[in-house]
Design a protein around this motif. Structure first.
Motif, PDB file in Angstrom:
ATOM      1  N   ILE A   8      40.274  30.782  43.990  1.00 60.95           N
ATOM      2  CA  ILE A   8      40.439  31.959  44.530  1.00 60.95           C
ATOM      3  C   ILE A   8      39.970  32.751  46.047  1.00 60.95           C
ATOM      4  CG2 ILE A   8      41.055  34.673  44.584  1.00 60.95           C
ATOM      5  CD1 ILE A   8      41.906  33.844  41.947  1.00 60.95           C
TER       6      ILE A   8
ATOM      7  N   ALA B 238      49.517  38.576  45.963  1.00 61.69           N
ATOM      8  CA  ALA B 238      49.602  37.763  44.651  1.00 61.69           C
ATOM      9  C   ALA B 238      50.941  38.419  43.534  1.00 61.69           C
ATOM     10  CB  ALA B 238      48.247  38.430  43.695  1.00 61.69           C
TER      11      ALA B 238
ATOM     12  N   MET C  28      39.244  29.815  38.661  1.00 64.71           N
ATOM     13  CA  MET C  28      40.738  29.884  38.861  1.00 64.71           C
ATOM     14  C   MET C  28      40.101  31.017  40.302  1.00 64.71           C
ATOM     15  SD  MET C  28      43.389  30.495  35.841  1.00 64.71           S
ATOM     16  CE  MET C  28      44.937  30.468  36.945  1.00 64.71           C
TER      17      MET C  28
ATOM     18  N   LEU D 156      42.798  38.927  36.169  1.00 70.62           N
ATOM     19  CA  LEU D 156      42.445  38.461  37.665  1.00 70.62           C
ATOM     20  C   LEU D 156      43.095  39.174  38.589  1.00 70.62           C
ATOM     21  CD1 LEU D 156      42.921  34.819  37.498  1.00 70.62           C
ATOM     22  CD2 LEU D 156      41.285  35.417  37.879  1.00 70.62           C
TER      23      LEU D 156
ATOM     24  N   ILE E  96      42.669  23.212  35.592  1.00 70.76           N
ATOM     25  CA  ILE E  96      43.412  24.153  36.798  1.00 70.76           C
ATOM     26  C   ILE E  96      44.057  23.300  37.560  1.00 70.76           C
ATOM     27  CG2 ILE E  96      42.898  26.088  38.211  1.00 70.76           C
ATOM     28  CD1 ILE E  96      42.624  26.397  35.000  1.00 70.76           C
TER      29      ILE E  96
ATOM     30  N   HIS F 176      51.781  36.897  39.566  1.00 69.60           N
ATOM     31  CA  HIS F 176      51.035  35.866  38.267  1.00 69.60           C
ATOM     32  C   HIS F 176      51.726  36.447  37.213  1.00 69.60           C
ATOM     33  CE1 HIS F 176      46.899  37.878  39.814  1.00 69.60           C
ATOM     34  NE2 HIS F 176      47.385  38.885  40.127  1.00 69.60           N
TER      35      HIS F 176
ATOM     36  N   LEU G  65      49.607  33.862  46.695  1.00 65.92           N
ATOM     37  CA  LEU G  65      48.968  33.327  45.817  1.00 65.92           C
ATOM     38  C   LEU G  65      49.896  33.521  44.672  1.00 65.92           C
ATOM     39  CD1 LEU G  65      46.372  32.309  44.477  1.00 65.92           C
ATOM     40  CD2 LEU G  65      46.035  34.428  43.702  1.00 65.92           C
TER      41      LEU G  65
ATOM     42  N   LEU H  85      49.871  32.966  40.237  1.00 62.67           N
ATOM     43  CA  LEU H  85      49.197  32.115  38.849  1.00 62.67           C
ATOM     44  C   LEU H  85      49.818  31.743  37.967  1.00 62.67           C
ATOM     45  CD1 LEU H  85      47.319  34.861  40.609  1.00 62.67           C
ATOM     46  CD2 LEU H  85      45.784  33.146  39.585  1.00 62.67           C
TER      47      LEU H  85
ATOM     48  N   ASP I 156      49.733  31.228  34.243  1.00 63.91           N
ATOM     49  CA  ASP I 156      48.735  31.618  33.051  1.00 63.91           C
ATOM     50  C   ASP I 156      49.306  32.093  31.532  1.00 63.91           C
ATOM     51  OD1 ASP I 156      46.534  31.500  31.094  1.00 63.91           O
ATOM     52  OD2 ASP I 156      45.708  32.660  32.241  1.00 63.91           O
TER      53      ASP I 156
ATOM     54  N   HIS J  95      50.110  43.303  44.150  1.00 64.33           N
ATOM     55  CA  HIS J  95      50.205  42.194  42.482  1.00 64.33           C
ATOM     56  C   HIS J  95      52.014  42.712  41.644  1.00 64.33           C
ATOM     57  CE1 HIS J  95      45.641  41.449  42.852  1.00 64.33           C
ATOM     58  NE2 HIS J  95      45.486  42.579  43.193  1.00 64.33           N
TER      59      HIS J  95
ATOM     60  N   LEU K 244      48.405  28.029  41.396  1.00 61.74           N
ATOM     61  CA  LEU K 244      46.921  28.642  40.270  1.00 61.74           C
ATOM     62  C   LEU K 244      47.694  28.411  39.224  1.00 61.74           C
ATOM     63  CD1 LEU K 244      44.216  30.137  41.479  1.00 61.74           C
ATOM     64  CD2 LEU K 244      44.333  27.946  41.237  1.00 61.74           C
TER      65      LEU K 244
ATOM     66  N   ASN L 120      47.496  27.046  34.622  1.00 57.03           N
ATOM     67  CA  ASN L 120      46.049  26.912  33.794  1.00 57.03           C
ATOM     68  C   ASN L 120      46.929  26.389  32.442  1.00 57.03           C
ATOM     69  OD1 ASN L 120      43.905  27.267  31.759  1.00 57.03           O
ATOM     70  ND2 ASN L 120      45.258  28.947  31.264  1.00 57.03           N
TER      71      ASN L 120
END
Length: 283
Positions: free
Chosen positions: A66, A76, A62, A86, A224, A78, A145, A147, A149, A99, A180, A182
């Motif tokens: 990035i 970002a 991952m 991350l 991924i 998450h 972005l 993510l 996960d 974030h 992204l 996972n």
């Protein structure tokens, strides 16, 4: 002159959290390394002295994605917090990034804040809520972005892999943004194929990154998913995948169509069971 606050060292042990119990383990090979597990399943690894050190192979993969994005700070999101590996990595490699971490387990957030110096990560906000409600509260076109996960133990919540949820994440991403995801799967890769079909039905540009053994269904492991409304840096991603420590393959365009092999997208209400790793995987 005010004295600098000395942060207490993390304490290894078992801790109750909202979703059960986690264990915090010291890495005897790295002074700043800490592993967070739940029910024996590794959840997160962080090095408090070096946030650019990534222990898990899929997290390194991952990070490769990035690193391939346009230089500069990122906004970002998450979905799934864990120990915030991350966010720490991005904060170190792209200073000025912002974030938002969406994590439903309030006790886990407090544990990571108290034991693993979460407050040291600049420009990070945690929203204690589920992935669906957390995304619904984000502004349109606000993220460079995203993510995803998020696991409960070793299983990804199915409500976070549906076409309806992907549509909401598309709303949150900027036109040049990247998603992204996972996921984990094993023999037959039935779940991964449906997941890829789901994302491909929402995003114009989609690819998979995974180790060859996982892609062939020979062993249970992580895959991924990379998606964006804009073209992906195919050459860079393929080179990083092949040349990185993880030695992975890039699967996109016609190869991804062949991988999906007619699998149907996952929609809200579909009877889907997320794959569970074999018990011996983490022993």
């Amino acid at each position: 002159m005010a004295k600098r606050k000395v942060e207490a060292a993390p304490m290894p042990g078992r801790y109750p959290v909202t979703q059960g119990e986690v264990e915090l383990l010291r890495d005897l090979d790295r002074p700043g390394g800490w592993l967070l597990t739940m029910s024996g399943v590794p959840q997160s690894y962080v090095d408090l002295d070096d946030p650019t050190y990534l222990d898990f192979e899929y997290v390194r993969l991952m990070a490769d994605v990035i690193d391939s994005l346009q230089e500069g700070p990122l906004d970002a999101v998450h979905v799934g917090g864990g120990a915030c590996t991350l966010p720490r990595y991005i904060a170190a490699t792209r200073p000025g990034s912002r974030h938002i971490v969406i994590e439903p387990d309030a006790a886990l957030v407090e544990l990571v804040r108290d034991q693993l110096r979460l407050s040291s990560v600049p420009r990070l906000k945690v929203r204690v809520t589920g992935g669906r409600s957390g995304a619904a509260g984000l502004r349109d076109a606000s993220a460079d972005l995203i993510l995803l996960d998020a696991f409960t133990g070793a299983t990804i919540p199915v409500e976070l892999v549906t076409a309806e949820y992907m549509a909401d994440l598309t709303r949150v991403l900027k036109s040049s943004g990247t998603l992204l995801i996972n996921i984990a799967d094993g023999k037959g890769l039935g779940f991964a194929r449906r997941m890829a079909a789901t994302v491909r039905g929402t995003f114009r540009h989609v690819a998979l990154l995974a180790e060859p053994g996982v892609l062939r269904g020979r062993r249970f492991g992580n895959l991924i998913v990379v998606a964006s409304p804009a073209p992906l840096p195919v050459a860079v991603l393929a080179r990083k995948a092949a040349g990185g420590l993880t030695q992975s393959r890039y699967v996109g365009e016609n190869d991804l169509v062949n991988f999906i092999a007619g699998a149907s997208p996952i929609r809200d209400g579909d009877p889907v069971i997320a794959p569970v790793p074999p018990p011996e995987l983490f022993t």
